[in-house]
Motif scaffolding. Structure first.
Motif, PDB file in Angstrom:
ATOM      1  N   PHE A 123     -13.209   8.733  -9.015  1.00 13.24           N
ATOM      2  CA  PHE A 123     -12.461   7.669  -8.362  1.00 13.24           C
ATOM      3  C   PHE A 123     -12.111   6.603  -9.385  1.00 13.24           C
ATOM      4  CE2 PHE A 123     -14.904   9.604  -4.930  1.00 13.24           C
ATOM      5  CZ  PHE A 123     -13.924   9.756  -3.950  1.00 13.24           C
ATOM      6  N   SER A 124     -10.919   5.995  -9.233  1.00 14.55           N
ATOM      7  CA  SER A 124     -10.429   5.032 -10.207  1.00 14.55           C
ATOM      8  C   SER A 124     -10.012   3.739  -9.513  1.00 14.55           C
ATOM      9  CB  SER A 124      -9.217   5.603 -10.975  1.00 14.55           C
ATOM     10  OG  SER A 124      -9.526   6.830 -11.584  1.00 14.55           O
ATOM     11  N   VAL A 125     -10.153   2.639 -10.246  1.00 13.35           N
ATOM     12  CA  VAL A 125      -9.729   1.318  -9.787  1.00 13.35           C
ATOM     13  C   VAL A 125      -8.737   0.755 -10.802  1.00 13.35           C
ATOM     14  CG1 VAL A 125     -10.425  -1.018  -9.211  1.00 13.35           C
ATOM     15  CG2 VAL A 125     -11.887   0.901  -8.571  1.00 13.35           C
ATOM     16  N   TYR A 126      -7.578   0.272 -10.340  1.00 10.20           N
ATOM     17  CA  TYR A 126      -6.538  -0.295 -11.209  1.00 10.20           C
ATOM     18  C   TYR A 126      -6.292  -1.743 -10.768  1.00 10.20           C
ATOM     19  CZ  TYR A 126      -5.601   4.348 -13.048  1.00 10.20           C
ATOM     20  OH  TYR A 126      -5.726   5.556 -13.673  1.00 10.20           O
ATOM     21  N   PHE A 152      -3.142   7.689  -5.522  1.00  6.20           N
ATOM     22  CA  PHE A 152      -3.636   6.437  -4.958  1.00  6.20           C
ATOM     23  C   PHE A 152      -3.795   6.593  -3.455  1.00  6.20           C
ATOM     24  CE2 PHE A 152      -1.970   4.803  -8.969  1.00  6.20           C
ATOM     25  CZ  PHE A 152      -3.017   3.966  -9.348  1.00  6.20           C
ATOM     26  N   SER A 190     -12.637   4.346 -14.199  1.00  6.50           N
ATOM     27  CA  SER A 190     -12.939   5.448 -13.289  1.00  6.50           C
ATOM     28  C   SER A 190     -14.386   5.882 -13.468  1.00  6.50           C
ATOM     29  CB  SER A 190     -11.989   6.635 -13.525  1.00  6.50           C
ATOM     30  OG  SER A 190     -12.167   7.157 -14.827  1.00  6.50           O
ATOM     31  N   HIS A 231      -5.464   4.237  -1.640  1.00  6.92           N
ATOM     32  CA  HIS A 231      -5.490   2.885  -1.103  1.00  6.92           C
ATOM     33  C   HIS A 231      -4.981   1.962  -2.194  1.00  6.92           C
ATOM     34  CE1 HIS A 231      -6.927  -0.789   0.893  1.00  6.92           C
ATOM     35  NE2 HIS A 231      -6.983  -0.053   2.001  1.00  6.92           N
ATOM     36  N   LYS A 232      -4.624   0.756  -1.826  1.00  3.30           N
ATOM     37  CA  LYS A 232      -4.106  -0.176  -2.817  1.00  3.30           C
ATOM     38  C   LYS A 232      -5.108  -0.366  -3.946  1.00  3.30           C
ATOM     39  CE  LYS A 232      -2.200  -4.797  -3.384  1.00  3.30           C
ATOM     40  NZ  LYS A 232      -1.877  -6.093  -2.732  1.00  3.30           N
ATOM     41  N   ASN A 233      -4.678  -0.086  -5.184  1.00  2.00           N
ATOM     42  CA  ASN A 233      -5.478  -0.227  -6.408  1.00  2.00           C
ATOM     43  C   ASN A 233      -6.646   0.742  -6.487  1.00  2.00           C
ATOM     44  OD1 ASN A 233      -4.844  -3.557  -5.725  1.00  2.00           O
ATOM     45  ND2 ASN A 233      -4.063  -2.623  -7.591  1.00  2.00           N
ATOM     46  N   PHE A 234      -6.724   1.714  -5.595  1.00  2.00           N
ATOM     47  CA  PHE A 234      -7.860   2.630  -5.565  1.00  2.00           C
ATOM     48  C   PHE A 234      -7.333   4.058  -5.543  1.00  2.00           C
ATOM     49  CE2 PHE A 234     -11.370   4.911  -3.453  1.00  2.00           C
ATOM     50  CZ  PHE A 234     -12.422   4.516  -4.265  1.00  2.00           C
ATOM     51  N   TYR A 252       0.825  -1.201   0.000  1.00  2.00           N
ATOM     52  CA  TYR A 252       0.000   0.000   0.000  1.00  2.00           C
ATOM     53  C   TYR A 252       0.863   1.256   0.000  1.00  2.00           C
ATOM     54  CZ  TYR A 252      -2.685   3.781   2.085  1.00  2.00           C
ATOM     55  OH  TYR A 252      -3.231   4.998   2.357  1.00  2.00           O
TER      56      TYR A 252
END
Length: 234
Positions: A230-233, A179, A39, A181-184, A25
Motif C-alpha cells: 500500500f502506498s501514500v502520496y 489509487f 509504500s 482512495h484519495k492519496n492512498f 477522489y
C-alpha cells in the motif's frame, strides 16, 4: 432568526465540500513534481509437512515460517518520475526431522535473516486521464547482507554451520499502481530483468571454511517474486 439562516448555510457548505472531495477522489492523484510518497509491503509464508518425500531424503516432520517487510519512501523530482530508497528486512526459520535414503534420521534446524538497501528510480506511466491507474517501472540497485545458522543432530552428534552472505545487483520490477482512495494506493510488482552477484562464506564444525562466489543474469519475469503493498502520496 439568524440561527435559522446560519444552519442551512452550514449544511450547504458541508455538502459542497463533500461534493468537491468526491470529485477529487474520482479524479485520482496526479504524480507531479514535489510529491512525497511512501509504500509498505509485507509478505509471509509458512509450511507444515509430514512424510514429505524429496529426492535425497524424506521430511518426517517439517515446519517453516518466514516473512519479509519493506519500506519505500520517495520523492517526485519530475512529473511521473520519482527517486527513493527501499529498506527490506527478512527472516526465516526451519525445523525438520529428516530420514535419509540410507535410513539415518537427523534433526535439522536452521534460521537466517537478511537486510537490504535498495536505492531506486521509479517511472509512472498514467493510463487514461483519471490519474487513478499507472504502470510503474522501478529500477533499483540492490545491496544486501545476511547471516544464518544451521544445526544438524545425527546419532547424538551436533554439527553447526554458520553462513555469512553479501550480495549486490540491479533489477527492474514492473507493476501497476491503483489509487483506491484519495492519496492512498495499492501497488503490485513482479521481479524481472535482474543481474546480481553473491558471495557466501561458510564455517562448519570440523570442516574447512568455504567461500562461494556466484553471478546471476535474469531476463525473464518471475511471478514468484510478486510483491503487494500500500502506498501514500502527499
Amino acid at each position: 432568526m439568524k440561527l435559522k439562516l446560519i444552519v442551512p448555510l452550514l449544511i450547504l457548505v458541508s455538502l459542497s465540500a463533500l461534493g468537491q472531495s468526491k470529485k477529487d477522489y474520482s479524479n485520482g492523484v496526479p504524480i507531479t513534481k514535489g510529491t512525497w510518497f511512501s509504500s509498505l509491503s509485507l509478505s509471509a509464508n509458512s509450511r507444515v509437512g509430514e512424510n514429505d518425500r524429496q529426492l535425497f531424503a524424506t521430511y518426517v516432520e517439517q515446519q517453516r515460517n518466514a516473512f519479509n517487510v519493506r519500506l519505500d519512501p520517495g520523492y517526485i523530482i519530475k512529473d511521473n518520475l520519482g527517486v527513493g530508497i527501499g529498506l527490506l528486512y527478512g527472516s526465516r526459520k526451519d525445523e525438520n526431522i529428516q530420514l535419509s535414503s540410507d535410513g539415518i534420521i537427523s534433526e535439522v534446524n536452521s534460521a537466517d535473516r537478511r537486510f537490504e538497501i535498495r536505492p531506486y528510480i521509479k517511472n509512472f506511466i498514467p493510463l487514461g486521464n483519471t490519474n487513478r491507474f499507472y504502470i510503474v517501472i522501478p529500477t533499483e540497485l540492490q545491496i544486501g547482507f545476511g547471516n544464518g545458522i544451521k544445526e544438524t543432530t545425527t546419532d547424538g552428534l551436533l554439527t553447526r554451520e554458520f553462513t555469512d552472505g553479501f550480495y549486490y545487483g540491479l533489477e527492474m520490477r514492473p507493476g501497476m499502481l491503483v489509487f483506491i482512495h484519495k492519496n492512498f494506493g495499492f501497488e503490485v510488482n513482479v521481479g524481472a530483468l535482474g543481474i546480481s552477484r553473491t558471495v557466501i562464506t561458510n564455517e562448519t564444525t570440523d570442516l574447512p571454511d568455504s567461500k562461494v562466489n556466484t553471478g546471476d543474469l535474469n531476463l525473464r519475469i518471475n511471478l514468484l517474486e510478486l510483491s503487494l503493498g500500500f502506498s501514500v502520496y502527499l
